[in-house]
Design an enzyme around this catalytic site. Sequence first.
Site, PDB file in Angstrom:
ATOM      1  N   LYS A 175     -22.495 -39.411 -23.040  1.00 18.21           N
ATOM      2  CA  LYS A 175     -22.471 -39.373 -21.570  1.00 18.21           C
ATOM      3  C   LYS A 175     -22.164 -37.933 -21.196  1.00 18.21           C
ATOM      4  O   LYS A 175     -21.036 -37.468 -21.374  1.00 18.21           O
ATOM      5  CB  LYS A 175     -21.412 -40.323 -21.011  1.00 18.21           C
ATOM      6  CG  LYS A 175     -21.256 -40.202 -19.498  1.00 18.21           C
ATOM      7  CD  LYS A 175     -20.154 -41.084 -18.944  1.00 18.21           C
ATOM      8  CE  LYS A 175     -19.771 -40.605 -17.547  1.00 18.21           C
ATOM      9  NZ  LYS A 175     -18.691 -41.411 -16.945  1.00 18.21           N
ATOM     10  N   GLY A 182     -13.551 -42.028  -9.258  1.00 17.56           N
ATOM     11  CA  GLY A 182     -12.205 -42.488  -8.933  1.00 17.56           C
ATOM     12  C   GLY A 182     -11.952 -42.789  -7.472  1.00 17.56           C
ATOM     13  O   GLY A 182     -10.825 -43.133  -7.110  1.00 17.56           O
ATOM     14  N   ALA A 195     -19.827 -44.175 -11.567  1.00 22.67           N
ATOM     15  CA  ALA A 195     -18.714 -43.597 -10.796  1.00 22.67           C
ATOM     16  C   ALA A 195     -18.744 -43.978  -9.322  1.00 22.67           C
ATOM     17  O   ALA A 195     -19.797 -44.128  -8.721  1.00 22.67           O
ATOM     18  CB  ALA A 195     -18.677 -42.075 -10.908  1.00 22.67           C
ATOM     19  N   GLY A 196     -17.544 -44.125  -8.782  1.00 20.66           N
ATOM     20  CA  GLY A 196     -17.379 -44.334  -7.348  1.00 20.66           C
ATOM     21  C   GLY A 196     -17.269 -45.783  -6.914  1.00 20.66           C
ATOM     22  O   GLY A 196     -16.989 -46.048  -5.755  1.00 20.66           O
TER      23      GLY A 196
END
Lengths: 257, 65
Positions: free
Chosen positions: A96, A157, A184-185
């Site tokens: 990643k 985050g 993410a998010g």
Amino acid sequence: MPIFYETEVNSRLMLGTAQYPSPAILAQAFKRSGAGIATVSVRREAGGERAGQDFWDLIADLGVKLLPNTAGCHSVREAVTTAQMARELFDTPWIKLEVIGHADTLQPDPFGLVEAARILTDDGFQVFPYCTEDLVLCDRLIKAGCRVLMPWGAPIGTGLGLNNVYGLRSLRAHFPDVPLVVDAGLGLPSQAAQAMELGYDAVLLNTAVAKAGDPATMAEGFARALDAGRLAFEADPMEPRDMAAPSTPILGKAFLA
Amino acid sequence: MKIIVNGAAHDTAATTLAGLLDELGHGQAKIATAVNEAFVPAAMREKQTLTMGDRIEIVAPRQGG
């Protein structure tokens, strides 16, 4: 189920391994979510320390595929060296790839990302780039050898969900054959369901589960939302409309006025 | 010889990366290494000689997102 670099995984959930209250709760979260891939990292270790070996033993027991990251890397050189160390440690060509460009938003550096992706692909890596939903960037990543794209939903985050639904939908339409992962998010299962409804292949999340009051229960919540959202996508949803349209037939209604 | 190990100053008697890892007590630990920001595979640690001022990174598996 999604196929990443010729490998089919048995879940649309990729789950991070950081920030859990305990190793036991981490293991419970993986069990209840059914996640097929775990993200991991590499960090400094002092002589005599056993943290690395202990963590290795823990994740080996999870029985999932491992996706090491280059989290926290801000330069191409740093990301490439980290990826090489991760490949040796975790014995996988998967990486990643994170090349962070902005300290506050942790937004990917698109220029460094493409350069690092090309270097790593040429070196035999199978790159999962953490990117934005920018069409031009994603096109360059594919030309650099990436066969998966992982656009952010919102900054890492934050739990803000899908900040640019238009951009994510557009990306799906432009790259119908490339596995797409919202990375993410995400903060809530409903946001993961929304990603599935857009036709995304998987989601990658960590904080939303690890920082929930009950991580294992939240993990199962995400798993169910992913199933629901995927079913909705496969079922070809109705088109939204502005005007009301009665669902109950008018014909045959009793005349009672 | 003064070198930097994981960001901290270290005085070593070792002349190779493999010797340094023994000196630090890593033994057979599951670690990966870099010298001066370049990856050094496990198989090359014996041949990797150390020079004063070298920056050594020693990493292991950890939690990640």
